[in-house]
Design a protein around this motif. Structure first.
Motif, PDB file in Angstrom:
ATOM      1  N   ALA A  33      32.765  52.460  32.268  1.00  9.56           N
ATOM      2  CA  ALA A  33      33.534  52.036  31.094  1.00  9.56           C
ATOM      3  C   ALA A  33      34.810  51.354  31.578  1.00  9.56           C
ATOM      4  CB  ALA A  33      33.878  53.248  30.234  1.00  9.56           C
ATOM      5  N   ILE A  34      34.949  50.077  31.257  1.00  9.37           N
ATOM      6  CA  ILE A  34      36.133  49.342  31.706  1.00  9.37           C
ATOM      7  C   ILE A  34      37.262  49.563  30.694  1.00  9.37           C
ATOM      8  CG2 ILE A  34      37.059  47.092  32.378  1.00  9.37           C
ATOM      9  CD1 ILE A  34      34.834  48.155  34.241  1.00  9.37           C
ATOM     10  N   SER A  35      38.296  50.231  31.175  1.00  7.44           N
ATOM     11  CA  SER A  35      39.347  50.710  30.264  1.00  7.44           C
ATOM     12  C   SER A  35      40.626  49.881  30.353  1.00  7.44           C
ATOM     13  CB  SER A  35      39.638  52.180  30.573  1.00  7.44           C
ATOM     14  OG  SER A  35      39.785  52.400  31.966  1.00  7.44           O
ATOM     15  N   LYS A  36      40.490  48.638  30.844  1.00  7.72           N
ATOM     16  CA  LYS A  36      41.702  47.851  31.120  1.00  7.72           C
ATOM     17  C   LYS A  36      42.549  47.560  29.883  1.00  7.72           C
ATOM     18  CE  LYS A  36      39.131  43.523  31.148  1.00  7.72           C
ATOM     19  NZ  LYS A  36      38.407  42.581  31.998  1.00  7.72           N
ATOM     20  N   TYR A  37      41.948  47.538  28.701  1.00  8.83           N
ATOM     21  CA  TYR A  37      42.737  47.312  27.485  1.00  8.83           C
ATOM     22  C   TYR A  37      42.951  48.605  26.708  1.00  8.83           C
ATOM     23  CZ  TYR A  37      41.460  42.478  28.467  1.00  8.83           C
ATOM     24  OH  TYR A  37      41.276  41.269  29.076  1.00  8.83           O
ATOM     25  N   GLU A  56      39.117  50.023  36.224  1.00  8.79           N
ATOM     26  CA  GLU A  56      40.337  49.293  35.910  1.00  8.79           C
ATOM     27  C   GLU A  56      40.391  47.996  36.709  1.00  8.79           C
ATOM     28  OE1 GLU A  56      42.879  49.638  33.787  1.00  8.79           O
ATOM     29  OE2 GLU A  56      42.049  51.424  32.822  1.00  8.79           O
ATOM     30  N   TYR A  57      41.244  47.100  36.229  1.00  6.11           N
ATOM     31  CA  TYR A  57      41.296  45.742  36.755  1.00  6.11           C
ATOM     32  C   TYR A  57      42.584  45.463  37.541  1.00  6.11           C
ATOM     33  CZ  TYR A  57      40.831  40.656  36.447  1.00  6.11           C
ATOM     34  OH  TYR A  57      40.710  39.336  36.731  1.00  6.11           O
ATOM     35  N   LYS A  58      43.604  46.296  37.270  1.00  3.03           N
ATOM     36  CA  LYS A  58      44.885  46.083  37.951  1.00  3.03           C
ATOM     37  C   LYS A  58      45.298  47.352  38.681  1.00  3.03           C
ATOM     38  CE  LYS A  58      46.969  42.656  34.901  1.00  3.03           C
ATOM     39  NZ  LYS A  58      47.757  42.545  33.677  1.00  3.03           N
ATOM     40  N   PHE A  78      37.356  50.439  40.803  1.00  2.00           N
ATOM     41  CA  PHE A  78      38.288  49.319  40.730  1.00  2.00           C
ATOM     42  C   PHE A  78      37.493  48.012  40.724  1.00  2.00           C
ATOM     43  CE2 PHE A  78      41.438  46.258  42.391  1.00  2.00           C
ATOM     44  CZ  PHE A  78      42.368  46.396  41.376  1.00  2.00           C
ATOM     45  N   VAL A  79      37.734  47.172  39.699  1.00  3.22           N
ATOM     46  CA  VAL A  79      36.907  45.970  39.535  1.00  3.22           C
ATOM     47  C   VAL A  79      37.722  44.677  39.602  1.00  3.22           C
ATOM     48  CG1 VAL A  79      35.209  47.236  38.133  1.00  3.22           C
ATOM     49  CG2 VAL A  79      37.020  45.953  36.977  1.00  3.22           C
ATOM     50  N   GLY A  80      39.013  44.773  39.877  1.00  2.92           N
ATOM     51  CA  GLY A  80      39.852  43.574  39.889  1.00  2.92           C
ATOM     52  C   GLY A  80      40.041  43.009  41.282  1.00  2.92           C
ATOM     53  N   LEU A 162      26.070  44.712  45.779  1.00  6.89           N
ATOM     54  CA  LEU A 162      26.702  43.485  45.297  1.00  6.89           C
ATOM     55  C   LEU A 162      27.200  43.628  43.861  1.00  6.89           C
ATOM     56  CD1 LEU A 162      24.055  40.843  46.501  1.00  6.89           C
ATOM     57  CD2 LEU A 162      26.098  41.617  47.736  1.00  6.89           C
ATOM     58  N   MET A 163      28.187  42.806  43.548  1.00  2.00           N
ATOM     59  CA  MET A 163      28.706  42.721  42.183  1.00  2.00           C
ATOM     60  C   MET A 163      28.817  41.259  41.819  1.00  2.00           C
ATOM     61  SD  MET A 163      31.784  41.828  40.555  1.00  2.00           S
ATOM     62  CE  MET A 163      33.223  42.516  39.757  1.00  2.00           C
ATOM     63  N   CYS A 164      28.560  40.916  40.547  1.00  2.00           N
ATOM     64  CA  CYS A 164      28.889  39.570  40.093  1.00  2.00           C
ATOM     65  C   CYS A 164      29.286  39.601  38.630  1.00  2.00           C
ATOM     66  CB  CYS A 164      27.754  38.572  40.334  1.00  2.00           C
ATOM     67  SG  CYS A 164      26.415  38.654  39.131  1.00  2.00           S
ATOM     68  N   GLY A 198      26.727  42.733  34.578  1.00  2.00           N
ATOM     69  CA  GLY A 198      26.593  42.889  33.138  1.00  2.00           C
ATOM     70  C   GLY A 198      27.831  43.505  32.502  1.00  2.00           C
ATOM     71  N   MET A 199      28.307  42.856  31.417  1.00  2.97           N
ATOM     72  CA  MET A 199      29.455  43.335  30.663  1.00  2.97           C
ATOM     73  C   MET A 199      29.024  43.432  29.181  1.00  2.97           C
ATOM     74  SD  MET A 199      32.300  41.187  32.825  1.00  2.97           S
ATOM     75  CE  MET A 199      32.812  40.099  31.543  1.00  2.97           C
ATOM     76  N   SER A 200      29.987  43.621  28.281  1.00  9.89           N
ATOM     77  CA  SER A 200      29.613  43.848  26.877  1.00  9.89           C
ATOM     78  C   SER A 200      28.680  42.782  26.312  1.00  9.89           C
ATOM     79  CB  SER A 200      30.876  43.911  26.002  1.00  9.89           C
ATOM     80  OG  SER A 200      31.603  45.065  26.302  1.00  9.89           O
ATOM     81  N   GLY A 201      28.918  41.507  26.677  1.00 11.19           N
ATOM     82  CA  GLY A 201      28.162  40.423  26.067  1.00 11.19           C
ATOM     83  C   GLY A 201      26.839  40.108  26.739  1.00 11.19           C
ATOM     84  N   ILE A 214      26.301  48.715  35.002  1.00 15.50           N
ATOM     85  CA  ILE A 214      26.940  47.747  34.109  1.00 15.50           C
ATOM     86  C   ILE A 214      28.386  48.160  33.869  1.00 15.50           C
ATOM     87  CG2 ILE A 214      24.785  47.011  33.021  1.00 15.50           C
ATOM     88  CD1 ILE A 214      25.457  48.811  30.643  1.00 15.50           C
ATOM     89  N   ARG A 215      29.223  47.162  33.636  1.00  8.16           N
ATOM     90  CA  ARG A 215      30.661  47.409  33.436  1.00  8.16           C
ATOM     91  C   ARG A 215      31.007  46.996  32.004  1.00  8.16           C
ATOM     92  NH1 ARG A 215      29.950  43.761  37.497  1.00  8.16           N
ATOM     93  NH2 ARG A 215      31.031  42.278  36.172  1.00  8.16           N
ATOM     94  N   VAL A 216      31.117  47.983  31.135  1.00  4.00           N
ATOM     95  CA  VAL A 216      31.257  47.672  29.717  1.00  4.00           C
ATOM     96  C   VAL A 216      32.619  48.122  29.201  1.00  4.00           C
ATOM     97  CG1 VAL A 216      30.293  48.062  27.430  1.00  4.00           C
ATOM     98  CG2 VAL A 216      28.775  47.856  29.399  1.00  4.00           C
ATOM     99  N   GLY A 217      33.379  47.177  28.653  1.00  4.66           N
ATOM    100  CA  GLY A 217      34.698  47.491  28.120  1.00  4.66           C
ATOM    101  C   GLY A 217      34.719  47.472  26.618  1.00  4.66           C
ATOM    102  N   SER A 218      34.849  46.258  26.059  1.00  4.14           N
ATOM    103  CA  SER A 218      35.098  46.132  24.613  1.00  4.14           C
ATOM    104  C   SER A 218      34.046  46.829  23.752  1.00  4.14           C
ATOM    105  CB  SER A 218      35.216  44.658  24.241  1.00  4.14           C
ATOM    106  OG  SER A 218      34.272  43.887  24.928  1.00  4.14           O
ATOM    107  N   LYS A 219      32.802  46.790  24.131  1.00  3.62           N
ATOM    108  CA  LYS A 219      31.763  47.394  23.291  1.00  3.62           C
ATOM    109  C   LYS A 219      31.931  48.918  23.176  1.00  3.62           C
ATOM    110  CE  LYS A 219      26.800  47.709  22.691  1.00  3.62           C
ATOM    111  NZ  LYS A 219      26.493  47.253  21.341  1.00  3.62           N
TER     112      LYS A 219
HETATM  113  C1  LIG Z   1      36.990  43.190  31.684  1.00  3.21           C
HETATM  114  C2  LIG Z   1      35.912  43.313  32.664  1.00  3.21           C
HETATM  115  C3  LIG Z   1      34.681  43.866  32.308  1.00  3.21           C
HETATM  116  C4  LIG Z   1      34.346  44.357  30.908  1.00  3.21           C
HETATM  117  O1  LIG Z   1      34.365  43.306  29.980  1.00  3.21           O
HETATM  118  P1  LIG Z   1      33.889  43.526  28.461  1.00  3.21           P
HETATM  119  O2  LIG Z   1      33.451  42.172  28.041  1.00  3.21           O
HETATM  120  O3  LIG Z   1      35.080  44.014  27.722  1.00  3.21           O
HETATM  121  O4  LIG Z   1      32.791  44.505  28.463  1.00  3.21           O
HETATM  122  C5  LIG Z   1      33.709  43.976  33.310  1.00  3.21           C
HETATM  123  N1  LIG Z   1      33.930  43.562  34.575  1.00  3.21           N
HETATM  124  C6  LIG Z   1      35.118  43.023  34.947  1.00  3.21           C
HETATM  125  C7  LIG Z   1      35.297  42.589  36.352  1.00  3.21           C
HETATM  126  C8  LIG Z   1      36.141  42.877  34.013  1.00  3.21           C
HETATM  127  O5  LIG Z   1      37.287  42.335  34.386  1.00  3.21           O
END
Ligand SMILES: *Cc1c(COP(=O)(O)O)cnc(C)c1O
Length: 227
Positions: A33-37, A56-58, A78-80, A162-164, A198-201, A214-219
């Motif tokens: 769960a990406i909690s950056k916001y 987190e991204y920062k 850490f994903v940033g 790997l990550m993309c 993979g992210m929310s979209g 998968i890295r899902v934030g907004s959803k």
């Molecule tokens: C913000 C972010 C996400 C999550 O994005 P959402 O569209 O909110 O799910 C995943 N990966 C990285 C690297 C991000 O910066």
């Protein structure tokens, strides 16, 4: 009554279940769960709903939030992008996984500092498979060589895969192409076990292309009900 976050998690589980069973019964997908916001309170609520891995991204955010929530056994990712002058901060946070190792130079610097502190860090190599200049990551042609180089020379980095980030495009085929490029390289790495895409979209497309994280934030953090 279910909380909004429980509903968000349940909806995500349901969608993942469909996508992964289309691959195989044995294809397991981890959720970060990406909690950056999001605030620490929101993270806590989602944790209580059952989510244990957060990303987190920062550096300043992962540092602050992991400290404020240190009573909870959260797995922090850490994903940033990591600046060299923040490497020691990340090592001290001891993340579960660093997703965005994006150059050989950074790997050497990170390994050096890990050795000084006698620590090991699990990392993924970030691939720029959408060929977008705004994105960081290793160009697909160089990934195999860079991966081997780090495995051989950076003994305190434990490379797991790997990550993309999918192509920033409305065109599903473009997004799919960037995932497939990464999956093809992943399949050539005998020791790799994690493919973070993979992210929310676009997580359903990513799972279809073989993602197992998968890295899902907004959803997950939205307070609106979305389907
Ligand atoms: C913000 C972010 C996400 C999550 O994005 P959402 O569209 O909110 O799910 C995943 N990966 C990285 C690297 C991000 O910066």
């Amino acid at each position: 009554m279910k909380s909004t976050y429980e509903t968000n998690l349940d909806n995500l589980f349901e969608a993942i279940e469909k996508a992964r069973l289309n691959q195989s019964e044995h294809h397991i997908v981890d959720i970060v769960a990406i909690s950056k916001y999001s605030t620490t309170n929101e993270i806590k609520t989602l944790y209580e709903a059952g989510q244990q891995s957060f990303g987190e991204y920062k550096i300043q955010d992962i540092k602050l939030k992991s400290k404020q929530l240190d009573k909870l056994p959260i797995r922090w990712h850490f994903v940033g992008s990591l600046q060299k002058n923040k490497i020691n901060n990340l090592i001290d946070i001891n993340p579960t996984l660093f997703h965005s190792l994006d150059s050989l130079e950074l790997a050497y610097e990170l390994d050096k500092k890990l050795k000084i502190k006698n620590k090991i860090m699990k990392c993924l190599l970030q691939v720029n498979s959408s060929f977008e200049h705004s994105k960081s990551g290793i160009s697909p042609d160089d990934v195999l060589q860079t991966y081997r180089n780090i495995e051989i020379n950076c003994s305190n980095i434990n490379l797991k895969g790997l990550m993309c980030i999918g192509a920033n495009s409305k065109d599903k085929q473009n997004i799919e192409k960037s995932f497939k490029i990464t999956k093809d390289i992943y399949d050539k790495l005998r020791t790799a076990t994690i493919l973070s895409m993979g992210m929310s979209g676009d997580y359903e497309t990513a799972i279809k292309c073989g993602s197992n994280m998968i890295r899902v934030g907004s959803k997950l953090f939205t307070k609106e009900t979305i389907n």
